[in-house]
Design a protein around this motif. Sequence first.
Motif, PDB file in Angstrom:
ATOM      1  N   LEU A  53       2.778   8.858  -8.871  1.00 32.74           N
ATOM      2  CA  LEU A  53       2.439   7.870  -7.692  1.00 32.74           C
ATOM      3  C   LEU A  53       1.600   8.020  -7.680  1.00 32.74           C
ATOM      4  CD1 LEU A  53       5.631   8.367  -5.508  1.00 32.74           C
ATOM      5  CD2 LEU A  53       5.941   6.330  -7.412  1.00 32.74           C
ATOM      6  N   ALA A  54       0.610   8.849  -7.887  1.00 31.60           N
ATOM      7  CA  ALA A  54      -0.876   9.205  -6.744  1.00 31.60           C
ATOM      8  C   ALA A  54      -1.769   8.473  -8.084  1.00 31.60           C
ATOM      9  CB  ALA A  54      -1.411  11.103  -6.540  1.00 31.60           C
ATOM     10  N   ASP A  55      -1.243   9.121  -8.973  1.00 31.93           N
ATOM     11  CA  ASP A  55      -2.032   8.063  -9.833  1.00 31.93           C
ATOM     12  C   ASP A  55      -2.409   6.814  -9.837  1.00 31.93           C
ATOM     13  OD1 ASP A  55      -2.973   9.915 -11.267  1.00 31.93           O
ATOM     14  OD2 ASP A  55      -1.221   9.695 -13.453  1.00 31.93           O
ATOM     15  N   THR A  56      -0.932   6.034  -9.671  1.00 35.08           N
ATOM     16  CA  THR A  56      -1.088   4.444  -9.329  1.00 35.08           C
ATOM     17  C   THR A  56      -1.830   4.499  -7.324  1.00 35.08           C
ATOM     18  OG1 THR A  56       1.286   4.302 -10.740  1.00 35.08           O
ATOM     19  CG2 THR A  56       1.032   2.810  -8.455  1.00 35.08           C
ATOM     20  N   ALA A  57      -1.002   5.079  -6.467  1.00 30.38           N
ATOM     21  CA  ALA A  57      -1.781   4.975  -5.408  1.00 30.38           C
ATOM     22  C   ALA A  57      -3.608   4.360  -5.910  1.00 30.38           C
ATOM     23  CB  ALA A  57      -1.905   5.799  -4.693  1.00 30.38           C
ATOM     24  N   ALA A  58      -4.641   5.759  -6.519  1.00 30.09           N
ATOM     25  CA  ALA A  58      -5.581   5.918  -6.901  1.00 30.09           C
ATOM     26  C   ALA A  58      -6.028   4.407  -7.023  1.00 30.09           C
ATOM     27  CB  ALA A  58      -6.137   7.465  -7.428  1.00 30.09           C
ATOM     28  N   ARG A  59      -5.114   4.478  -8.556  1.00 34.74           N
ATOM     29  CA  ARG A  59      -5.935   3.137  -9.316  1.00 34.74           C
ATOM     30  C   ARG A  59      -5.806   1.768  -8.699  1.00 34.74           C
ATOM     31  NH1 ARG A  59      -3.140  -0.270 -10.930  1.00 34.74           N
ATOM     32  NH2 ARG A  59      -1.326   0.897 -11.395  1.00 34.74           N
ATOM     33  N   GLU A  60      -4.191   1.431  -7.789  1.00 31.73           N
ATOM     34  CA  GLU A  60      -4.378   0.804  -6.425  1.00 31.73           C
ATOM     35  C   GLU A  60      -5.744   0.384  -5.662  1.00 31.73           C
ATOM     36  OE1 GLU A  60      -3.066  -2.467  -6.973  1.00 31.73           O
ATOM     37  OE2 GLU A  60      -1.697  -1.507  -8.772  1.00 31.73           O
ATOM     38  N   VAL A  61      -5.961   1.268  -4.781  1.00 35.01           N
ATOM     39  CA  VAL A  61      -7.532   0.920  -3.818  1.00 35.01           C
ATOM     40  C   VAL A  61      -7.995   0.851  -4.122  1.00 35.01           C
ATOM     41  CG1 VAL A  61      -7.658   2.282  -2.146  1.00 35.01           C
ATOM     42  CG2 VAL A  61      -6.142   2.987  -2.190  1.00 35.01           C
ATOM     43  N   LEU A  62      -8.650   1.539  -5.500  1.00 39.60           N
ATOM     44  CA  LEU A  62      -9.915   0.849  -6.675  1.00 39.60           C
ATOM     45  C   LEU A  62      -9.851   0.229  -6.455  1.00 39.60           C
ATOM     46  CD1 LEU A  62     -12.993   2.077  -7.701  1.00 39.60           C
ATOM     47  CD2 LEU A  62     -11.160   2.662  -9.418  1.00 39.60           C
ATOM     48  N   GLU A  63      -8.530  -0.650  -7.617  1.00 43.35           N
ATOM     49  CA  GLU A  63      -8.893  -2.219  -7.453  1.00 43.35           C
ATOM     50  C   GLU A  63      -8.809  -3.042  -6.769  1.00 43.35           C
ATOM     51  OE1 GLU A  63      -5.248  -3.126  -9.570  1.00 43.35           O
ATOM     52  OE2 GLU A  63      -5.981  -1.738 -11.612  1.00 43.35           O
ATOM     53  N   GLU A  64      -7.868  -2.876  -6.320  1.00 40.45           N
ATOM     54  CA  GLU A  64      -8.498  -3.857  -4.385  1.00 40.45           C
ATOM     55  C   GLU A  64      -8.981  -4.014  -3.549  1.00 40.45           C
ATOM     56  OE1 GLU A  64      -4.460  -3.394  -2.752  1.00 40.45           O
ATOM     57  OE2 GLU A  64      -3.476  -3.950  -4.998  1.00 40.45           O
ATOM     58  N   SER A  65      -9.879  -2.425  -3.533  1.00 40.64           N
ATOM     59  CA  SER A  65     -10.922  -2.333  -2.495  1.00 40.64           C
ATOM     60  C   SER A  65     -11.665  -1.482  -3.087  1.00 40.64           C
ATOM     61  CB  SER A  65     -10.483  -1.397  -1.577  1.00 40.64           C
ATOM     62  OG  SER A  65     -10.305  -0.059  -1.937  1.00 40.64           O
ATOM     63  N   GLY A  66     -12.605  -0.759  -4.048  1.00 44.54           N
ATOM     64  CA  GLY A  66     -13.581  -0.760  -4.290  1.00 44.54           C
ATOM     65  C   GLY A  66     -13.130   0.611  -3.547  1.00 44.54           C
ATOM     66  N   ILE A  67     -12.636   1.644  -3.598  1.00 44.97           N
ATOM     67  CA  ILE A  67     -12.833   2.918  -2.660  1.00 44.97           C
ATOM     68  C   ILE A  67     -11.816   3.534  -4.021  1.00 44.97           C
ATOM     69  CG2 ILE A  67     -12.422   4.174  -0.914  1.00 44.97           C
ATOM     70  CD1 ILE A  67     -12.004   1.663   0.813  1.00 44.97           C
ATOM     71  N   VAL A  68     -12.603   4.854  -3.435  1.00 50.23           N
ATOM     72  CA  VAL A  68     -11.719   6.291  -4.212  1.00 50.23           C
ATOM     73  C   VAL A  68     -11.870   7.069  -3.336  1.00 50.23           C
ATOM     74  CG1 VAL A  68     -13.056   8.103  -6.093  1.00 50.23           C
ATOM     75  CG2 VAL A  68     -13.887   5.610  -6.324  1.00 50.23           C
ATOM     76  N   LEU A  69     -10.261   7.170  -3.876  1.00 47.40           N
ATOM     77  CA  LEU A  69      -9.521   8.597  -3.201  1.00 47.40           C
ATOM     78  C   LEU A  69     -10.005   9.478  -4.205  1.00 47.40           C
ATOM     79  CD1 LEU A  69      -5.965   6.959  -2.757  1.00 47.40           C
ATOM     80  CD2 LEU A  69      -8.128   6.753  -1.928  1.00 47.40           C
ATOM     81  N   ASP A  70      -9.944  10.782  -3.108  1.00 47.55           N
ATOM     82  CA  ASP A  70     -11.129  12.090  -3.588  1.00 47.55           C
ATOM     83  C   ASP A  70     -10.017  12.919  -2.838  1.00 47.55           C
ATOM     84  OD1 ASP A  70     -11.657  11.612  -0.419  1.00 47.55           O
ATOM     85  OD2 ASP A  70     -14.075  12.318  -0.668  1.00 47.55           O
ATOM     86  N   ASN A  71      -9.283  12.327  -2.794  1.00 46.01           N
ATOM     87  CA  ASN A  71      -7.655  13.658  -2.528  1.00 46.01           C
ATOM     88  C   ASN A  71      -6.647  13.320  -2.876  1.00 46.01           C
ATOM     89  OD1 ASN A  71      -6.684  12.349  -0.291  1.00 46.01           O
ATOM     90  ND2 ASN A  71      -8.547  13.595   1.154  1.00 46.01           N
ATOM     91  N   ASP A  72      -5.359  14.477  -2.928  1.00 46.64           N
ATOM     92  CA  ASP A  72      -3.855  14.107  -3.239  1.00 46.64           C
ATOM     93  C   ASP A  72      -3.175  13.622  -2.286  1.00 46.64           C
ATOM     94  OD1 ASP A  72      -4.441  14.280  -6.039  1.00 46.64           O
ATOM     95  OD2 ASP A  72      -3.706  16.031  -5.657  1.00 46.64           O
ATOM     96  N   PRO A  73      -2.923  12.172  -2.188  1.00 40.70           N
ATOM     97  CA  PRO A  73      -2.033  11.495  -1.404  1.00 40.70           C
ATOM     98  C   PRO A  73      -0.972  11.974  -1.135  1.00 40.70           C
ATOM     99  CG  PRO A  73      -1.759  10.258  -3.431  1.00 40.70           C
ATOM    100  CD  PRO A  73      -3.086  11.263  -3.204  1.00 40.70           C
ATOM    101  N   VAL A  74      -0.081  11.745  -0.044  1.00 39.71           N
ATOM    102  CA  VAL A  74       1.018  12.570   0.283  1.00 39.71           C
ATOM    103  C   VAL A  74       1.582  11.877   0.718  1.00 39.71           C
ATOM    104  CG1 VAL A  74      -0.013  15.186   1.147  1.00 39.71           C
ATOM    105  CG2 VAL A  74       1.057  12.969   2.730  1.00 39.71           C
ATOM    106  N   LEU A  75       3.217  11.674   0.261  1.00 37.68           N
ATOM    107  CA  LEU A  75       4.384  11.232   0.958  1.00 37.68           C
ATOM    108  C   LEU A  75       5.078  10.452   1.970  1.00 37.68           C
ATOM    109  CD1 LEU A  75       6.684   9.557  -0.692  1.00 37.68           C
ATOM    110  CD2 LEU A  75       8.035  11.453  -0.256  1.00 37.68           C
ATOM    111  N   VAL A  76       4.971  10.048   2.413  1.00 37.74           N
ATOM    112  CA  VAL A  76       5.604   9.220   3.799  1.00 37.74           C
ATOM    113  C   VAL A  76       6.286   8.987   4.007  1.00 37.74           C
ATOM    114  CG1 VAL A  76       4.512   7.662   6.109  1.00 37.74           C
ATOM    115  CG2 VAL A  76       2.664   8.213   4.023  1.00 37.74           C
TER     116      VAL A  76
END
Length: 144
Positions: A53-76
């Motif tokens: 899911l972290a792969d999906t999150a990083a890819r989608e944020v990059l695609e939609e905003s151009g912003i690179v996530l530099d740490n692993d997201p946590v489940l909300v």
Amino acid sequence: MIEEGTGFYAVPSSVKVVVLAAGNAGRKVLLGLNGRGEWELPGGWPDKQDVTLADTAAREVLEESGIVLDNDPVLVGAELFSPVPGRQVTLVCLATRLDIAETPTPSSEHKDVRWFGVDVLPANLPLVYRGFIDGAARQQARTR
């Protein structure tokens, strides 16, 4: 949708991301304005190449905003959501933090992408996303 092999009711899933960053006037959250005229969290459907899911999150944020996530997201959390009448989707929400609110570059998926103060969210933000943002902000406050 009824799954052919089992006869079970199947609901598609979408990974959403609460991207929080520090700002001049407090914490900010990244939102995109969709085609329905609603603000939403960045995210989307998992692709075949996504392993987590972290792969999906990083890819989608990059695609939609151009912003690179530099740490692993946590489940909300996760919720069933009906973006339009008669259609359900399972939203799985992750959260991550950036040191600074980088300027987003909107993609063709949103009319606009921008940062909002966590305490000053737009009126046309569905309640499910507000709940995810509140949960991520509380979670972040506990880990500081």
